[in-house]
Motif scaffolding. Structure first.
Motif, PDB file in Angstrom:
ATOM      1  N   GLN A 185       0.698  -1.370   0.059  1.00  0.00           N
ATOM      2  CA  GLN A 185       0.051  -0.181  -0.076  1.00  0.00           C
ATOM      3  C   GLN A 185       0.847   1.059  -0.017  1.00  0.00           C
ATOM      4  O   GLN A 185       1.820   1.333   0.746  1.00  0.00           O
ATOM      5  N   CYS A 186       0.608   2.192  -0.845  1.00  0.00           N
ATOM      6  CA  CYS A 186       1.324   3.521  -0.670  1.00  0.00           C
ATOM      7  C   CYS A 186       0.715   4.429   0.052  1.00  0.00           C
ATOM      8  O   CYS A 186      -0.255   4.247   0.492  1.00  0.00           O
ATOM      9  N   ALA A 187       1.716   5.054   0.895  1.00  0.00           N
ATOM     10  CA  ALA A 187       1.454   5.977   2.077  1.00  0.00           C
ATOM     11  C   ALA A 187       0.258   6.903   1.733  1.00  0.00           C
ATOM     12  O   ALA A 187      -0.135   7.400   2.452  1.00  0.00           O
ATOM     13  N   GLY A 188       0.129   7.248   0.454  1.00  0.00           N
ATOM     14  CA  GLY A 188      -0.819   8.239  -0.061  1.00  0.00           C
ATOM     15  C   GLY A 188      -2.188   7.971  -0.397  1.00  0.00           C
ATOM     16  O   GLY A 188      -2.969   8.330  -1.048  1.00  0.00           O
ATOM     17  N   GLY A 297       4.684   0.913   1.189  1.00  0.00           N
ATOM     18  CA  GLY A 297       5.138   0.669  -0.220  1.00  0.00           C
ATOM     19  C   GLY A 297       6.327   1.341  -0.280  1.00  0.00           C
ATOM     20  O   GLY A 297       7.471   0.817  -1.181  1.00  0.00           O
ATOM     21  N   ALA A 298       6.651   2.575   0.071  1.00  0.00           N
ATOM     22  CA  ALA A 298       8.053   3.204  -0.259  1.00  0.00           C
ATOM     23  C   ALA A 298       9.158   2.577   0.145  1.00  0.00           C
ATOM     24  O   ALA A 298      10.381   2.912  -0.501  1.00  0.00           O
ATOM     25  N   ARG A 299       9.236   1.516   0.906  1.00  0.00           N
ATOM     26  CA  ARG A 299      10.492   0.810   1.467  1.00  0.00           C
ATOM     27  C   ARG A 299      10.612  -0.290   0.523  1.00  0.00           C
ATOM     28  O   ARG A 299      11.624  -0.901   0.514  1.00  0.00           O
ATOM     29  N   ASP A 322      10.406  12.956   2.884  1.00  0.00           N
ATOM     30  CA  ASP A 322       9.299  12.643   2.479  1.00  0.00           C
ATOM     31  C   ASP A 322       8.853  11.211   3.403  1.00  0.00           C
ATOM     32  O   ASP A 322       9.382  10.732   4.223  1.00  0.00           O
ATOM     33  N   TYR A 323       7.294  10.945   3.072  1.00  0.00           N
ATOM     34  CA  TYR A 323       6.814   9.716   3.677  1.00  0.00           C
ATOM     35  C   TYR A 323       7.009   9.704   5.246  1.00  0.00           C
ATOM     36  O   TYR A 323       7.656   8.945   5.889  1.00  0.00           O
ATOM     37  N   LYS A 324       6.725  10.763   5.865  1.00  0.00           N
ATOM     38  CA  LYS A 324       6.674  10.928   7.196  1.00  0.00           C
ATOM     39  C   LYS A 324       5.354  11.818   7.777  1.00  0.00           C
ATOM     40  O   LYS A 324       4.611  12.232   6.825  1.00  0.00           O
TER      41      LYS A 324
HETATM   42 MO    MO Z   1       4.187   5.139  -2.192  1.00  0.00          MO
END
Ligand code: MO
Ligand code: HEM
Ligand code: MTE
Length: 467
Positions: A185-188, A297-299, A322-324
Motif C-alpha cells: 500500500q502506498c502511504a498516499g 510501499g515506499a520501502r 518525505d513519507y513522514k
Molecule cells: Mo508510495
C-alpha cells in the motif's frame, strides 16, 4: 521590440553559481533565479543542476513544474531574452526521459503520466484476492530504468568492505526461492479524501493505491547472512536499498528498513524476482525488487541495484524528507522533517469497493464489498459496516484464510449483504479492527497532514436506493 536585453546561450551559460548569479532559460526567456535558489521547494542542489541552461529537460522529469503557479513564479525573475540568432529549443530534440517507459494497461486510473502513477479501478480491486499484474497500482517517482537481465548485478556491501556482486541467475540459484503473499500500500492511498478537508501536496489517489500479489524471490535474510552479516548486530543499524532509477543529478531512489526486520526469518522480507508466478513486470521493478511485507510501499525498492548496511537510515530524499506523518497544525513553513520518524509499519486500513460513491442501487438485497488490512503483520480480526452513517452496525464476513499470527501480510476481502428499502439515502461506512485492537479514526480532519499520507479514516460512501 522587446524591452528586455538579448543574450546568447553562451552568455547565459556563464551564470552557474550564486557568485556569478544563477541564470536559466525557459523557451526564449532568460531568468536570474539567484534569489530563489535557497527557497526552492525541491532543494537548492536540484535547481543548480539547470544553472546556465534550459529548464525544459529537468522539468520534463519533474512534472510538478507543469503548473501555472510555477511559471508565474518564474516570470518574476525574468531579466532578458535569447537573441533571435539563437535557435529556439527544438522540442523534438529535447529528449523525453520517459520515452523508454513500458506500455501499460488502459484500464488503470492514471494520476500522473510522467512519472507514471496509476491505480487499480476500485470496482476491480476486490474481484480477486490477488491483483492481476497488469492492473496492480504503479507508483514511480522517476522514469523506469531499462535493465538488461544478462548484465544485471546486485551489489551487496558486506562487512569489512567485502562486496558481493550477484547476477540474476546467481540470485535465483544460490538462495532458496521463498514465496510470500503480501499487500503493498502506498502511504498516499486515499489521499483525495484528505485533500477534501484542506489541500495537501501529492497525487490524488482514491482507494486503489493498494494491491496484493504472491511474490517470489530470495529472502533478504539469506543474502545478508551469505554476505557475512550475523543474526544480531549491537546498536542501531539499517539496511539501505538503492534503485537503478535516478534523477538528473544521478541520485537514485532509495529507502531503508531497520536491520532487525531485514534479517528476521519471520518478517519475510524478499528480494523478489517474481510477481504472481511471472517475472516481475518492468513497472514493478524488473528484474529484482525488495518486498517488505507489512510496511509502507515506499520501502519496497524496485529495480534494486545496491544493498548496504549502515548506522544511519538511507540518506535518500524519500527516507529523510518525505513519507513522514505530522500534526494537522504543521504547514509547509513550519514543517521539520528531521523531527518525525520515517513511516514503516502502516496503520489499520479498510475501504468499500462496491458500491461506489454516488451510485444508485436497486431496492432489495445490497451486497457491500471491500478490503481490510493492517501493517506489521497484524491480522484484521473484524470489519464493521454501517448503512446509516455509523449509528447502527453489522459485522461483515471475511473471506479467505486466517494467516499465521504476526505474519498476516495480505489483505482480507470482506462482504456484507443487507436489505435496503426503496428510496433510501444510505451512508455506507466501514471500519476494521486489527489483532492489537487498533481501530480507524472516525473522521479524517484530526489526522490531516500536509503531505496527505496515512489517510485511514472510516470510509464513507453515500448511495441512493432507487424506487
Ligand atoms: Mo508510495
Ligand atoms: C518543486 C520551482 C528548478 C526539482 C518545485 C516547486 C516549485 C519549483 C514552485 C513546488 C511545486 C509544487 O509542489 O506545487 C522551480 C523553479 C525552478 C526549478 C522556479 C527554476 C528556476 C528545478 C530543477 C529541478 C527541480 C532544475 C531538478 C533538477 C524539483 C523537485 C521538486 C520541485 C524534485 C519537489 C517535488 C515534490 O515535492 O515532489 N520547484 N524549480 N526544480 N522542484 Fe523545482
Ligand atoms: N522503488 C524505486 N526504485 N523507485 C520508486 O519510485 N516507489 C515506491 C516503491 N519502490 C519506488 C520504488 C513507492 S512510493 C511505492 S508505493 C511502491 O514502490 C509501489 O510499488 P508498485 O509500483 O509495484 O505498486
Amino acid at each position: 521590440s522587446s524591452r528586455y536585453p538579448r543574450y546568447t546561450r553562451e552568455e547565459v551559460g556563464r551564470h552557474r553559481s550564486p557568485q556569478d548569479r544563477v541564470w536559466v532559460t525557459h523557451g526564449t526567456d532568460v531568468f536570474d533565479v539567484t534569489d530563489f535558489v535557497e527557497l526552492h521547494p525541491g532543494g537548492a542542489e536540484k535547481l543548480l543542476l539547470a544553472a546556465g541552461g534550459a529548464l525544459e529537460p529537468f522539468w520534463a522529469l519533474y512534472a510538478v513544474h507543469n503548473q501555472p503557479h510555477v511559471l508565474e513564479l518564474l516570470r518574476e525573475f525574468k531579466v532578458g531574452e535569447l537573441s533571435p540568432d539563437e535557435a529556439p529549443p527544438d522540442p523534438s530534440a529535447a529528449q523525453d526521459p520517459f520515452a523508454g517507459d513500458p506500455p501499460r494497461h488502459p484500464g488503470l486510473r492514471i494520476s500522473s503520466r510522467k512519472p507514471f502513477n496509476a491505480e487499480t479501478p476500485a470496482e476491480l480491486l476486490t474481484e480477486r484476492f490477488l491483483t492481476p499484474n497488469e492492473l496492480f497500482f504503479t507508483r514511480n517517482h522517476l522514469p523506469v530504468p531499462a535493465v538488461d537481465p544478462g548484465s544485471y548485478r546486485l551489489r551487496v556491501e558486506g562487512p569489512e568492505g567485502r562486496v558481493l556482486s550477484l547476477s540474476l541467475s546467481e540470485l535465483r540459484s544460490r538462495f532458496p526461492k521463498h514465496e510470500v503473499t503480501a499487500t503493498l500500500q502506498c502511504a498516499g492511498n486515499r489521499r483525495s479524501e484528505m485533500s477534501r478537508v484542506r489541500p495537501v501536496k501529492g497525487l490524488a489517489w482514491d482507494i486503489g493505491a493498494i494491491g496484493t500479489a504472491r511474490w517470489g524471490g530470495a529472502r533478504l535474510r539469506d543474502v545478508l547472512l551469505h554476505a557475512g552479516f550475523g543474526e544480531e548486530r549491537d546498536g542501531e543499524w539499517h539496511v539501505c536499498f538503492e534503485g537503478l532509477d535516478a534523477d538528473p543529478g544521478g541520485a537514485p531512489y532509495g529507502a531503508s528498513i531497520p536491520y532487525g526486520r531485514a534479517v528476521s526469518a519471520g518478517a519475510d522480507v524478499l528480494l523478489a524476482y517474481e510477481m504472481n508466478g511471472e517475472e516481475l513486470p518492468r513497472d514493478h521493478g524488473f528484474p529484482v525488487r525488495v518486498v517488505v511485507p507489512g510496511v509502507v510501499g515506499a520501502r519496497s525498492v524496485k529495480w534494486l541495484g545496491r544493498v548496504a548496511v549502515s548506522a544511519a537510515e538511507s540518506p535518500s530524499h524519500w527516507q529523510q524528507n518525505d513519507y513522514k506523518g505530522f500534526s494537522p497544525c504543521v504547514d509547509w513553513d513550519s514543517v521539520d522533517y528531521s523531527s518525525a520518524p520515517a513511516i514503516q509499519e502502516l496503520p489499520v486500513q479498510s475501504a468499500i469497493t462496491h458500491p461506489r460513491p454516488g451510485a444508485a442501487v436497486p431496492p432489495g438485497e445490497l451486497t457491500v464489498k471491500g478490503y481490510a488490512w493492517s501493517g506489521g503483520g497484524r491480522d484484521v480480526v473484524r470489519v464493521d459496516v454501517s448503512l446509516d452513517g455509523g449509528r447502527t452496525w453489522s459485522v461483515a464476513s471475511l473471506a479467505g484464510e486466517r494467516a499465521a499470527p504476526g505474519r498476516a501480510w495480505a489483505w482480507r476481502l470482506w462482504e456484507l449483504r443487507a436489505p435496503v428499502p426503496a428510496g433510501a439515502q444510505l451512508e455506507i461506512v466501514c471500519k476494521a479492527v486489527d489483532r492489537s485492537y487498533n481501530v480507524q479514526p472516525d473522521t479524517v480532519g484530526p489526522i490531516w497532514n500536509l503531505r496527505g499520507v496515512l489517510s485511514n479514516a472510516w470510509h464513507r460512501v453515500p448511495v441512493t436506493v432507487t424506487r
